[in-house]
Design an enzyme around this catalytic site. Structure first.
Site, PDB file in Angstrom:
ATOM      1  N   TYR A  44      -0.715   3.825   3.994  1.00  0.00           N
ATOM      2  CA  TYR A  44      -1.034   2.805   2.997  1.00  0.00           C
ATOM      3  C   TYR A  44      -1.525   1.509   3.669  1.00  0.00           C
ATOM      4  O   TYR A  44      -2.147   0.679   3.029  1.00  0.00           O
ATOM      5  CB  TYR A  44       0.224   2.451   2.178  1.00  0.00           C
ATOM      6  N   GLY A  45      -1.195   1.372   4.955  1.00  0.00           N
ATOM      7  CA  GLY A  45      -1.359   0.092   5.665  1.00  0.00           C
ATOM      8  C   GLY A  45      -2.742  -0.529   5.636  1.00  0.00           C
ATOM      9  O   GLY A  45      -2.871  -1.742   5.755  1.00  0.00           O
ATOM     10  N   ASP A  68       8.054   5.969  -0.117  1.00  0.00           N
ATOM     11  CA  ASP A  68       7.318   5.362   0.991  1.00  0.00           C
ATOM     12  C   ASP A  68       6.006   6.120   1.122  1.00  0.00           C
ATOM     13  O   ASP A  68       5.828   7.190   0.523  1.00  0.00           O
ATOM     14  CB  ASP A  68       8.134   5.477   2.288  1.00  0.00           C
ATOM     15  N   SER A  69       5.107   5.596   1.945  1.00  0.00           N
ATOM     16  CA  SER A  69       3.835   6.265   2.175  1.00  0.00           C
ATOM     17  C   SER A  69       4.007   7.557   2.969  1.00  0.00           C
ATOM     18  O   SER A  69       3.066   8.333   3.068  1.00  0.00           O
ATOM     19  CB  SER A  69       2.907   5.322   2.946  1.00  0.00           C
ATOM     20  N   GLU A 100       5.680   7.476  15.441  1.00  0.00           N
ATOM     21  CA  GLU A 100       5.706   8.862  14.927  1.00  0.00           C
ATOM     22  C   GLU A 100       5.441   9.880  16.024  1.00  0.00           C
ATOM     23  O   GLU A 100       5.894  11.016  15.949  1.00  0.00           O
ATOM     24  CB  GLU A 100       4.718   9.017  13.764  1.00  0.00           C
ATOM     25  N   CYS A 145       8.562   1.085   1.404  1.00  0.00           N
ATOM     26  CA  CYS A 145       7.335   0.781   2.145  1.00  0.00           C
ATOM     27  C   CYS A 145       7.029  -0.714   2.022  1.00  0.00           C
ATOM     28  O   CYS A 145       6.943  -1.242   0.913  1.00  0.00           O
ATOM     29  CB  CYS A 145       6.205   1.608   1.543  1.00  0.00           C
ATOM     30  N   ASN A 146       6.857  -1.369   3.159  1.00  0.00           N
ATOM     31  CA  ASN A 146       6.571  -2.808   3.114  1.00  0.00           C
ATOM     32  C   ASN A 146       5.220  -3.091   2.490  1.00  0.00           C
ATOM     33  O   ASN A 146       5.046  -4.080   1.766  1.00  0.00           O
ATOM     34  CB  ASN A 146       6.601  -3.394   4.526  1.00  0.00           C
ATOM     35  N   THR A 147       4.237  -2.224   2.775  1.00  0.00           N
ATOM     36  CA  THR A 147       2.897  -2.454   2.237  1.00  0.00           C
ATOM     37  C   THR A 147       2.918  -2.320   0.714  1.00  0.00           C
ATOM     38  O   THR A 147       2.318  -3.129  -0.003  1.00  0.00           O
ATOM     39  CB  THR A 147       1.883  -1.464   2.857  1.00  0.00           C
ATOM     40  N   CYS A 161       7.641  -3.673   8.632  1.00  0.00           N
ATOM     41  CA  CYS A 161       7.056  -2.352   8.424  1.00  0.00           C
ATOM     42  C   CYS A 161       8.150  -1.334   8.740  1.00  0.00           C
ATOM     43  O   CYS A 161       8.940  -1.528   9.670  1.00  0.00           O
ATOM     44  CB  CYS A 161       5.857  -2.163   9.356  1.00  0.00           C
ATOM     45  N   THR A 162       8.170  -0.275   7.952  1.00  0.00           N
ATOM     46  CA  THR A 162       9.244   0.715   8.064  1.00  0.00           C
ATOM     47  C   THR A 162       9.514   1.213   9.488  1.00  0.00           C
ATOM     48  O   THR A 162      10.651   1.491   9.841  1.00  0.00           O
ATOM     49  CB  THR A 162       8.884   1.952   7.212  1.00  0.00           C
ATOM     50  N   HIS A 163       8.454   1.330  10.282  1.00  0.00           N
ATOM     51  CA  HIS A 163       8.611   1.964  11.596  1.00  0.00           C
ATOM     52  C   HIS A 163       9.058   0.998  12.705  1.00  0.00           C
ATOM     53  O   HIS A 163       9.473   1.445  13.770  1.00  0.00           O
ATOM     54  CB  HIS A 163       7.284   2.583  12.032  1.00  0.00           C
TER      55      HIS A 163
HETATM   56  N1  DGL Z   1       5.353   2.484   5.350  1.00  0.00           N
HETATM   57  C1  DGL Z   1       4.326   1.544   5.751  1.00  0.00           C
HETATM   58  C2  DGL Z   1       4.888   0.140   5.689  1.00  0.00           C
HETATM   59  O1  DGL Z   1       6.086  -0.088   5.757  1.00  0.00           O
HETATM   60  C3  DGL Z   1       3.786   1.866   7.124  1.00  0.00           C
HETATM   61  C4  DGL Z   1       2.967   3.130   7.199  1.00  0.00           C
HETATM   62  C5  DGL Z   1       1.673   3.071   6.403  1.00  0.00           C
HETATM   63  O2  DGL Z   1       0.759   2.318   6.788  1.00  0.00           O
HETATM   64  O3  DGL Z   1       1.588   3.743   5.404  1.00  0.00           O
HETATM   65  O4  DGL Z   1       4.148  -0.800   5.561  1.00  0.00           O
END
Ligand code: DGL
Length: 261
Positions: A38-39, A6-7, A148, A69-71, A180-182
């Protein structure tokens, strides 16, 4: 081992689900917190990072890849499959889309990072799964830092969430992908705003469902994943903050292994 990247910290929500549902399957995690977030980055740069992260995880013994990571899932999965044909690649967009297509009549909402929304991956995916369905997407870039910083449940967070979600609320959607992960951390706030008739989809849960089905059906795949190999955590920047939040989220003491990159 299952290699998960993940990012940064967010992919730990996927690790948590793996710990709960596939206990005893070894996981090696890589959080690219030095290059986070990464977003808002370009697809080309995220793809380059994703390839590097995967090379690192392979060197650590990962046999199956999970792009938590979704992105990165939105931008880099095709390139990863092409580059590493021997490695099964799991990601978080496809399983969530499949679930949304299965349980919605035609109005699907997606919330995600700006990069994921701009990629159009959900619209493209849904048009092949259910051409009559409409996808309504909304970027919620402030959600990641709010989670976070531990601001879940604060009035400020509820107010920001209402602003983001209002356009989706007025579209009368049936399902909402927490893309998105969060975002699953904000599930309660989101559910309160969207109302009880909107079903929320957590991609981490759908991804682990998919892995679990394959493990049952495919013996060779099952054999690729070591049992009782434990959990190892790496980050591109070894910070006390990463260890503190990871320990809090996973409910177990997380110490980062040697740095990489
Ligand atoms: N992990 C990223 C996602 O799921 C979110 C955090 C980021 O922007 O890196 O898209």
């Amino acid at each position: 081992m299952i290699g998960v990247f993940d990012s940064g910290l967010g992919g730990l929500t996927v690790v948590k689900e793996l710990m709960k549902r596939l206990p005893g399957r070894g996981v090696v995690y890589f959080g690219d917190n030095a290059r986070y977030p990464y977003g808002g980055k370009s697809g080309a740069l995220i793809t380059q990072y994703a390839i590097e992260n995967t090379e690192f995880l392979r060197a650590q013994g990962a046999k199956v890849l999970v792009v938590a990571c979704n992105t990165a899932s939105a931008h880099a999965v095709a390139a990863l499959r092409e580059r590493f044909p021997d490695m099964p690649v799991y990601e978080v967009v496809g399983p969530a889309l499949a679930r949304a297509a299965a349980i919605s009549e035609g109005r699907v909402g997606v919330i995600a990072t700006t990069g994921t929304v701009e990629s159009g991956v959900y619209e493209r995916g849904m048009s092949s799964l259910r051409p009559e369905a409409t996808v309504f997407s909304q970027a919620c870039p402030l959600f990641v830092p709010l989670v976070e910083e531990g601001w879940v449940g604060k009035p400020e967070t509820e107010s920001i969430a209402s602003t983001y979600l209002l356009p989706l609320h007025s579209q009368d959607i049936e399902t909402l992908i927490l893309g998105c992960t969060h975002y699953p951390f904000l599930r309660r706030t989101i559910a309160k705003i969207m109302g009880p008739h909107v079903r929320l989809i957590d991609p981490a849960i759908e991804l682990v469902n998919e892995l679990q089905r394959r493990l049952v059906a495919d013996h060779a795949f099952d054999a690729m994943l070591t049992k009782h190999a434990g959990y190892r955590f790496h980050a591109s920047d070894r910070t006390a903050r990463f260890e503190r939040i990871a320990t809090e989220w996973l409910g177990t003491d997380v110490r980062l292994a040697e740095p990489s990159h």
